[in-house]
Scaffold this active site. Structure first.
Site, PDB file in Angstrom:
ATOM      1  N   GLU A   1       0.857  -1.191   0.000  1.00  0.00           N
ATOM      2  CA  GLU A   1       0.000   0.000   0.000  1.00  0.00           C
ATOM      3  C   GLU A   1       0.889   1.235   0.000  1.00  0.00           C
ATOM      4  OE1 GLU A   1      -2.782  -0.096   3.221  1.00  0.00           O
ATOM      5  OE2 GLU A   1      -3.886  -1.801   2.399  1.00  0.00           O
TER       6      GLU A   1
ATOM      7  N   GLN B   1      -7.805   5.463 -25.109  1.00  0.00           N
ATOM      8  CA  GLN B   1      -8.898   4.480 -24.967  1.00  0.00           C
ATOM      9  C   GLN B   1     -10.204   5.275 -24.903  1.00  0.00           C
ATOM     10  OE1 GLN B   1      -8.313   1.096 -22.336  1.00  0.00           O
ATOM     11  NE2 GLN B   1      -6.224   1.769 -21.952  1.00  0.00           N
TER      12      GLN B   1
ATOM     13  N   HIS C   1      -5.158  13.852 -25.948  1.00  0.00           N
ATOM     14  CA  HIS C   1      -5.377  13.095 -27.188  1.00  0.00           C
ATOM     15  C   HIS C   1      -6.881  12.923 -27.408  1.00  0.00           C
ATOM     16  CE1 HIS C   1      -3.926  10.239 -30.269  1.00  0.00           C
ATOM     17  NE2 HIS C   1      -5.070   9.618 -30.015  1.00  0.00           N
TER      18      HIS C   1
ATOM     19  N   ASP D   1      -0.095  10.455 -39.597  1.00  0.00           N
ATOM     20  CA  ASP D   1      -1.466   9.928 -39.724  1.00  0.00           C
ATOM     21  C   ASP D   1      -2.468  11.075 -39.657  1.00  0.00           C
ATOM     22  OD1 ASP D   1      -1.589  10.637 -37.027  1.00  0.00           O
ATOM     23  OD2 ASP D   1      -1.220   8.601 -36.315  1.00  0.00           O
TER      24      ASP D   1
ATOM     25  N   LYS E   1      -2.142   6.187 -41.929  1.00  0.00           N
ATOM     26  CA  LYS E   1      -1.644   5.096 -41.072  1.00  0.00           C
ATOM     27  C   LYS E   1      -2.759   4.102 -40.767  1.00  0.00           C
ATOM     28  CE  LYS E   1      -0.833   5.524 -36.477  1.00  0.00           C
ATOM     29  NZ  LYS E   1      -0.200   6.138 -35.321  1.00  0.00           N
TER      30      LYS E   1
ATOM     31  N   ARG F   1      -3.210   1.030 -38.071  1.00  0.00           N
ATOM     32  CA  ARG F   1      -2.554   0.332 -36.957  1.00  0.00           C
ATOM     33  C   ARG F   1      -2.991  -1.131 -36.989  1.00  0.00           C
ATOM     34  NH1 ARG F   1       0.606   1.257 -32.700  1.00  0.00           N
ATOM     35  NH2 ARG F   1       0.619   3.518 -32.839  1.00  0.00           N
TER      36      ARG F   1
ATOM     37  N   ASP G   1       4.110  14.677 -34.307  1.00  0.00           N
ATOM     38  CA  ASP G   1       3.030  13.848 -33.754  1.00  0.00           C
ATOM     39  C   ASP G   1       2.779  14.279 -32.312  1.00  0.00           C
ATOM     40  OD1 ASP G   1       1.049  11.944 -33.764  1.00  0.00           O
ATOM     41  OD2 ASP G   1       2.385  10.219 -34.006  1.00  0.00           O
TER      42      ASP G   1
HETATM   43  C1  R5P Z   1      -2.036   8.027 -32.459  1.00  0.00           C
HETATM   44  O1  R5P Z   1      -3.166   8.331 -32.672  1.00  0.00           O
HETATM   45  C2  R5P Z   1      -1.075   9.000 -31.879  1.00  0.00           C
HETATM   46  O2  R5P Z   1      -1.281  10.252 -32.418  1.00  0.00           O
HETATM   47  C3  R5P Z   1       0.368   8.554 -32.119  1.00  0.00           C
HETATM   48  O3  R5P Z   1       0.607   8.471 -33.501  1.00  0.00           O
HETATM   49  C4  R5P Z   1       0.596   7.238 -31.492  1.00  0.00           C
HETATM   50  O4  R5P Z   1       0.193   7.273 -30.156  1.00  0.00           O
HETATM   51  C5  R5P Z   1       2.058   6.834 -31.570  1.00  0.00           C
HETATM   52  O5  R5P Z   1       2.200   5.578 -30.978  1.00  0.00           O
HETATM   53  P1  R5P Z   1       3.482   4.691 -31.228  1.00  0.00           P
HETATM   54  O6  R5P Z   1       4.680   5.517 -30.842  1.00  0.00           O
HETATM   55  O7  R5P Z   1       3.274   3.515 -30.325  1.00  0.00           O
HETATM   56  O8  R5P Z   1       3.495   4.309 -32.662  1.00  0.00           O
END
Ligand code: R5P
Length: 291
Positions: free
Chosen positions: A37, A94, A126, A167, A190, A192, A217
């Site tokens: 804890e 998320q 984000h 992206d 992009k 994923r 980014d």
């Molecule tokens: C995605 O929507 C974000 O803008 C980044 O492109 C993403 O989080 C990058 O993640 P990673 O470094 O794991 O490719």
């Protein structure tokens, strides 16, 4: 005047905010009991003060319980109010129920914080499938934007840039950085395929030959997105790109070395402490605090 409470690892940011706003700062001392804890103690009295807890929320799970207890310590010891500065706010990727049986984690995490904090300041959350921060944190929220600072960095450090996003979600940062830096911009596409696998499609870049590519980014997590984007640009004969990002999560040890090998420079803001930090966000947060 605010009293900034630094959670472990956030001392530099708390000190900078106190200096910029004429406030004070102290530490939240966190230790673990043998049963794992957390025990939290504020290093100085806070009675009657406007307390602002400073905690960036990369690697959020082990930080969250001590953070909640620090807010509780401030309230139980007479703070007038308790706000949160979270330069990086976790769980926002998320932002949908992606599959049966999953939670909308961004909203649950935001509501957890809203249950203990009166207000929130964060940097470039984000937000993609949720439009408003109010849907995540139902209370006063100020969002600080890093794009103007990234644009200043480009103006001071890059000759003849072309700003490129990896992206569609990077568009807001890419467009603003490019506009302020007086540079053209474009986006890759992009897809994923997994946590550490992406497929990129590049636009026609022939009109940008001779320019310095600047990839922008919001988050570097595994680093796969920017590393692969940089390698694609090099494959097409461009110079190794400059990579700029707001939040330097660098979730895997290898992410930093792979990206450094593919790029000419990697520069991030200090929302998350990391060797790549080259743009300080504390003044912009201090301005937000002054309202
Ligand atoms: C995605 O929507 C974000 O803008 C980044 O492109 C993403 O989080 C990058 O993640 P990673 O470094 O794991 O490719």
């Amino acid at each position: 005047m605010s009293c900034f409470v630094a959670m472990p690892g956030n001392e530099a940011m708390a000190r900078a905010l106190a200096q910029a706003t004429g406030g004070s700062w102290l530490r939240a001392e966190v230790r673990r009991f043998p049963d794992r804890e957390s025990h939290v103690r504020l290093s100085e009295p806070v009675e009657g003060l406007k307390v602002v807890v400073v905690c960036t929320l990369d690697d959020p799970d082990p930080k969250t319980v001590p953070l909640i207890l620090a807010a509780g310590a401030a309230r139980d010891n007479g703070a007038a109010c308790v706000g949160l500065v979270a330069p990086y706010l976790a769980y926002l990727r998320q932002d949908a129920v992606f599959g049966t049986g999953e939670p909308l984690s961004a909203r649950h995490y935001g509501r957890l914080l809203a249950g203990v904090f009166d207000s929130l300041i964060t940097v470039d959350p984000h937000l993609h499938r949720i439009d408003r921060m109010g849907d995540i944190f139902p209370g006063p929220v100020v969002v600080v934007q890093a794009a103007p600072l990234l644009a200043d960095w480009v103006l001071a450090n890059v000759q003849r840039p072309v700003v490129i996003g990896p992206d569609a979600e990077s568009r807001q940062w890419v467009a603003e950085v490019a506009e302020r830096a007086g540079a053209p911009w474009t986006l890759m596409e992009k897809q994923r395929l997994g946590d550490e696998t992406v497929r990129l499609r590049l636009p026609d870049l022939s009109e940008y030959r001779g320019r310095t590519p600047v990839l922008v980014d919001d988050i570097i997590s595994t680093g796969v997105t920017l590393t692969q984007a940089a390698m694609e640009l090099r494959r097409l004969g461009f110079a190794p790109p400059v990579c700029l990002a707001v939040h330097a999560l660098f979730a895997a040890e290898a992410a930093w070395s792979s990206l450094r090998a593919a790029a000419s420079r990697v520069v991030t803001t200090d929302t998350v402490p990391h060797p790549s930090n080259g743009v300080s966000i504390s003044r912009a947060i201090a301005e937000a605090l002054r309202g």
